[in-house]
Design a protein around this motif. Structure first.
Motif: not given
Lengths: 315, 359
Positions: A30-35, A37-38, B159, B175
């Motif tokens: 999930a954390g990597v997904l946010i990066l 997305v950016l 997250t 992050i």
């Protein structure tokens, strides 16, 4: 060197249960997904903007190429955001001081909520309010400004008859970014070491002198960082500007006439629904510029705020 | 042994050397009296035909000058300056409340006209002129916001869990930093992102409900991460260690101990995040468009949402424009009520269900 007795440490390996592995993987993912997305925002905007970037100049709306298409918009964006910040930042600091150091302690939290409510009102409502209430209210003052301060290029006039001027857009933007700036500054002021304040009062400082000696220096980098956050907000604000501003497209510093440069975000909102083909690509290219500018401003702001957090010794 | 001169006999006003030990101060009622005088003068000015706004500015100025010139000869320049600053700080606070009050009063007074049953039960299908309602837009807003929350809450919470429970080193720092940066992405850019993503696969004319939901989740995820992270950090480490001591695996510890403890706070954060995105107009304008009829399928064509509905009623009013503008204001009123209720709900949740924290 004396031989130390090494205790025999049995190296037990922590048993990795499948549940642990799945859960750790999910949360890391999930954390990597946010990066991603950016990164994806930048990538997809670039892909969709590309046809406009390589297109010949006369096919871009306006017929003078992409740079000359985006420049007046960028100018309007920067102009409105800068003046909004100029109005909002001192007010926000003052409000933060009021809530943390002047208001009765029991009321201070409730007053904080009230300022936060300003941030909760949707931007479309600010737009309608600016159009129907604030714009007509500025008609008198702008006439006065042109008459007596017309020698300043900002107030050159002639004043707009509808009130849909850059000045009103700036005021609406200032109201909208006020709460975010004041919230960040408020937190910093709250963290001022109590002993600094009491020491200042103990040597006979008045309340204002105490604020200037102890509280404001402590919050300085937060004030700078918060202002830049506010600037980022003002740069990207769309609907309020789109509704309030009457656009003619020229590059001018004149805040109160009826000919105003548009902003990138407002221009996209106004043109996008009716656009097709290359026009859409050009709009997305302008959006990419806006994204780059706000990303830069926000990264700078966060770096400044985080540096304060590391050195302040609070927390 | 008692001293020959008891303390209260020392003359503070003129001790040895002639330097006074105490300052003279204005009486406690001085600010109130000055303010009352200034307000009376302001009312007189309003009576004389000056605008209320100008009169208010004059009252503040009058008060500042009066209190300064009263305080200066008695209390000295420093104290006088302090009083002026106090005046300025209070005045700016009142100034900031002015737009809040004005916005709320305007929306209520103008939106009340169409705040009726028809507005909540009818769509705009085939409506020309008066009548019609925002039933389709209200349901559309709920669907889109619900979908956005459905996407954002799991990603955001996971997250936050990663950042608090697992994350160490460079990745976690990156992050944290970029989540903060992401909170500043302009909403229109989020809309363009969703559009660009779908346009790649479906062509540039595509308008779908799900696109709007994705655009909104780009805006919502960072807010959820931030608030959840703050709440997870508040969970005392003793609870985690107690669970470990009972040989509970880490993932079960997180699900059974950490999350329930922080649940109230997380719910508050999610509610506030929803309140933040439910009024977003710009991203929905370019991803969903508007329809007059009811379309509740987010995977099939244009949908109406409340903010976009309000915008289009204002931009494309019919002839005469009044019925459209009334609908625009009523939509704004409904929106503001939803946002306020969500904010209130968030405060209630955090107050009612908060675990007792030790400071």
């Amino acid at each position: 060197m004396p031989a130390t007795e090494q205790p025999v440490r049995p190296r037990t390996k922590v048993r990795q249960r499948p549940g642990d592995r799945i859960f750790a993987g999910l949360s890391t993912g999930a954390g990597v997904l946010i990066l991603t997305v950016l990164g994806g925002v930048a990538a997809f905007l670039l892909i969709e903007a590309w046809p406009a970037i390589i297109a010949p100049a006369d096919e871009i709306p306006g017929g003078e190429g992409l740079v000359l298409y985006i420049w007046p918009l960028l100018f309007g964006t920067l102009l409105s955001a800068f003046f909004a910040l100029l109005i909002a930042a001192p007010l926000a600091v003052s409000i933060a001081l009021f809530i943390t150091h002047y208001a009765p302690r029991r009321l201070s939290q409730a007053l904080g909520y009230m300022i936060d409510l300003l941030a909760a009102i949707p931007s479309i409502i600010y737009g309608l309010w600016g159009f129907f209430v604030l714009a007509p209210a500025t008609l008198g003052p702008t006439t006065w400004l042109t008459e007596y301060l017309g020698f300043i290029p900002l107030f050159e006039g002639p004043p707009s008859a509808t009130g849909r001027t850059m000045l009103v857009a700036v005021m609406v933007l200032a109201v909208m970014i006020l709460p975010i700036i004041s919230a960040v500054v408020r937190e910093a002021f709250r963290q001022t070491p109590r002993l600094h304040e009491e020491a200042a009062l103990a040597i006979g400082a008045t309340r204002w002198e105490m604020l200037r000696m102890a509280v404001l220096p402590f919050g300085r980098s937060a004030i700078i960082g918060a202002s830049m956050l506010g600037l980022g907000r003002a740069l990207g604000e769309t609907m309020a500007v789109a509704i309030v501003l009457s656009v003619s497209g020229g590059v001018t510093f004149n805040l109160i006439s009826s000919g105003n440069p548009s902003t990138i975000a407002a221009n996209i909102a106004l043109k996008f629904p009716e656009s097709t083909g290359l026009d859409i690509n050009a709009l997305i290219a302008s959006g990419l510029v806006l994204f780059a500018v706000t990303l830069g401003v926000n990264m700078l702001a966060r770096t400044i705020i985080n540096r304060r957090r590391e050195f302040s010794g609070a927390n | 042994m008692p001293t020959s001169t008891p303390e209260r006999d020392i003359d503070l006003e003129s001790p040895i050397g002639g330097i006074p030990l105490v300052h003279q101060t204005l009486p406690r009622w001085a600010p109130h009296a000055t303010l009352a005088t200034a307000v009376l003068a302001g009312l007189a000015l309003v009576g004389a035909g000056i605008g209320i706004g100008l009169a208010a500015v004059l009252v503040v100025l009058l008060y500042g000058v009066a209190i300064y010139s009263w305080s200066r000869p008695i209390e000295g320049a420093r104290k006088a300056k302090d009083r002026v600053v106090t005046t300025a700080v209070m005045a700016t606070f009142l100034l900031a409340l002015l737009p809040l009050v004005s916005v709320i009063v305007t929306v209520i007074s103008r939106g009340a006209a169409r705040f009726d049953i028809e507005f909540f039960t009818h769509s705009m299908q085939g409506v020309v002129g008066a009548g019609g309602g925002a039933y389709h837009a209200i349901i559309g807003t709920l669907i889109i916001t619900g979908l956005a929350a459905l996407i954002s809450v799991p990603i955001g919470m996971l997250t936050a869990i990663y950042l608090v429970e697992y994350g160490r080193g460079k990745l976690a720092r990156a992050i944290t930093f970029f989540v903060d940066v992401m909170t500043g992405i302009p909403s229109i850019v989020a809309g363009l992102f969703a559009f660009a993503l779908f346009a790649l696969f479906f062509g540039p004319g595509v308008r779908l409900g799900i696109m709007g939901a994705i655009a909104l989740s780009v805006l919502m995820i960072p807010v959820v991460v931030r608030s959840t992270e703050e709440m997870l950090k508040l969970v005392p480490n003793e609870l985690r260690e107690a669970a470990y001591a009972l040989a509970v695996p880490k993932w079960r510890m997180i699900i059974k101990v950490v999350l329930p403890t922080a649940l109230a706070g997380i719910a508050t954060g999610v509610t506030l995040a929803i309140a933040r995105i439910i009024g977003e107009t710009a991203p929905l304008l370019i991803t969903l468009g508007i329809t007059t009829g009811t379309n509740f399928n987010p995977f099939d064509g244009r949908m109406a949402t409340l903010p976009v509905f309000s915008y289009y009623e204002y931009v494309n009013p019919g002839i005469p424009p009044e019925p459209s503008l009334e609908r625009a204001w009523t939509a704004a009123l409904v929106l503001i009520i939803i946002v306020m209720v969500l904010n209130l709900a968030a405060r209630l949740i955090s107050r009612l269900f908060a675990p007792k924290t030790r400071s």
